[in-house]
Scaffold this motif. Sequence first.
Motif, PDB file in Angstrom:
ATOM      1  N   UNK A 160      49.717  12.560 -20.364  1.00  0.00           N
ATOM      2  CA  UNK A 160      50.406  11.297 -20.122  1.00  0.00           C
ATOM      3  C   UNK A 160      50.166  10.248 -21.190  1.00  0.00           C
ATOM      4  N   UNK A 161      49.348  10.564 -22.194  1.00  0.00           N
ATOM      5  CA  UNK A 161      49.088   9.632 -23.285  1.00  0.00           C
ATOM      6  C   UNK A 161      49.983   9.917 -24.473  1.00  0.00           C
ATOM      7  N   UNK A 162      50.231   8.897 -25.286  1.00  0.00           N
ATOM      8  CA  UNK A 162      50.971   9.122 -26.522  1.00  0.00           C
ATOM      9  C   UNK A 162      50.226  10.139 -27.378  1.00  0.00           C
ATOM     10  N   UNK A 163      50.978  11.013 -28.032  1.00  0.00           N
ATOM     11  CA  UNK A 163      50.312  11.984 -28.893  1.00  0.00           C
ATOM     12  C   UNK A 163      49.556  11.244 -29.997  1.00  0.00           C
ATOM     13  N   UNK A 164      48.371  11.727 -30.313  1.00  0.00           N
ATOM     14  CA  UNK A 164      47.574  11.101 -31.356  1.00  0.00           C
ATOM     15  C   UNK A 164      47.712  11.893 -32.657  1.00  0.00           C
ATOM     16  N   UNK A 165      46.894  11.544 -33.635  1.00  0.00           N
ATOM     17  CA  UNK A 165      47.124  11.962 -35.020  1.00  0.00           C
ATOM     18  C   UNK A 165      47.295  13.471 -35.211  1.00  0.00           C
ATOM     19  N   UNK A 166      46.363  14.251 -34.694  1.00  0.00           N
ATOM     20  CA  UNK A 166      46.401  15.689 -34.932  1.00  0.00           C
ATOM     21  C   UNK A 166      47.656  16.317 -34.355  1.00  0.00           C
ATOM     22  N   UNK A 167      47.985  15.960 -33.112  1.00  0.00           N
ATOM     23  CA  UNK A 167      49.178  16.518 -32.466  1.00  0.00           C
ATOM     24  C   UNK A 167      50.445  16.062 -33.177  1.00  0.00           C
ATOM     25  N   UNK A 168      50.480  14.787 -33.564  1.00  0.00           N
ATOM     26  CA  UNK A 168      51.658  14.272 -34.281  1.00  0.00           C
ATOM     27  C   UNK A 168      51.879  15.040 -35.587  1.00  0.00           C
TER      28      UNK A 168
END
Length: 578
Positions: A160-168
């Motif tokens: 439910x959180x915005x994707x962060x750096x690694x996933x982006x």
Amino acid sequence: MIYLVKYDKWLNSELIDKNTKEELKKIKDKKELEDRFYKDLEFGTGGLRGIIGAGANRMNVYTVRKATQGLAEYLLNKYGKEKISVSIAYDSRIMSETFSKEAALTLCANGIRVNLFESLRPTPMLSYAVRYLKSKAGIVITASHNPKKYNGYKVYGEDGGQVTDKTAKNITSFIEKIDDFSKIKTMEMKVAEELRYLNIIGEEVDKNYIDNVKSLSIREDLVKESAKDLKIIYTPIHGAGNIPVRRVLKELGYKNLSVVKEQEMPNGEFPTAEYPNPEEPQVFKIALDMAKELKPDIIFGTDPDCDRIGAVVKDDRGEYKVLSGNMMGVLLSHYILTSLKEKNKLPDNGVIIKTIVTTEMAAKIAGKFGVQSIDVLTGFKYIGEKIKEFEEIGDKTYLFGFEESYGYLAGTFVRDKDAIIASMLICEMALYYKKKGMNLYNALINLYEEYGYYKEELVSITLEGKKGVDKISKVLEHLRHSMKVEINNVKIVKKLDYNISIEKNLVNLTEKQIKLPQSNVLKFILEDESYFVIRPSGTEPKMKIYMSVTGNSLKNSDEKMKSFKKNVMDIINNACDV
């Protein structure tokens, strides 16, 4: 020139519609054409955000489909052939509904099921829906508080959180492999519905979300007995907050609520607010006219996707004042901690989370209650990431998180800033102080008296296009290596360079690692605990400079900020001229 090659590719593609091609052919300004094609609209840590229009560096159905195709391939690669669903919401902006449907149809064409909200919804409700419906990802079409010419595309993970750096970065790698429009899948809406790939959602998710919001009320008895006594003016600023905010407050018994009619209905043109941001005092002009007759205890407004909230109260001279994000953040932090302590519900391992550009006053308040304060990089996604970490490890209890840009979150069923939850807590807090014969401004002054007169300011410098991006990079690089050793005879004692994750003590010349993701941000801390931070905006063509000082009175902190701001901006302007 590379941008002309891309331009020709769009004009000659059979998959680009006639109207888009006509829009491109009408562009005679070479700089405009270059800006539309010198790069692809970047998928950053929050997804896409850009000006609506034709071109590779613009928000349009083609860039939305491309991003969605990349997301689909990322999800299929990560989860294999197991049942995957993605939840999608959109706000009131121009083309938001169209983009949400285009994203849905590309996902469906890739065999991924979609839960699409029946009509516009706030961003935090999308965060909730991802978790409630057990989706593997979420998308919300919004550009938050940007001017009307912008729209955006934010991606959420299964937590439910915005994707962060690694996933982006992982998602970006799939998007970048798409070098031809023929590789992007889509299908007709009717086919998606017939194949049962498309599920329209609404009231079931709404009700569960609203019930969870109401459960966060801390002083339930006070609200039950006295909610009707609080006078409220609310403006949704033409956005998605109108229905859910009013529903929560109505169900809790806040009967004395007036809505700004001129700003009530969703409208992506934002006819009464050129910049639909509750940080901007002018968005409250109509509400303040209403206040002359209604004499409210509190005025507040939410931005178009209802994740930010700004509030207005009377100061000690009887004049209405827009509280800053930092002011509201410390008020809510103190109210939540005080209330939990009085009810013996304050956990031993409680934590408040703020960003590195958010007031240090919150850390002081937390410390008074024996609560830890943790800093994260700018962006609420990092607060959401910490909530997930706490949940997995189980060593800390999240109590509250906020950022100076008017974003707040209590509870953990949403993993992004939530103006619906915040509106409920702000009203409860205003009611609490009203019963004590005070308003929120009086409460704030009391906190300043106890913890120090903290004052913060933000200066944003708009630098658009490719030249703007290059200029911001050069300014940061110059300051990284050529910064002064003092400002107005006050020594700079620490330099924090988040790009290399190093905090350098300039007095004893020691260094230590910053345990946060790398980011092109610089922070300079002075001997008197004042500081300034400079960074490029992640969502707008702007360079942002955050400044903070502490005084022993309102007048003293105002004077200190005036002097500090002048000196800091002289440094920044000189760096711009280099």
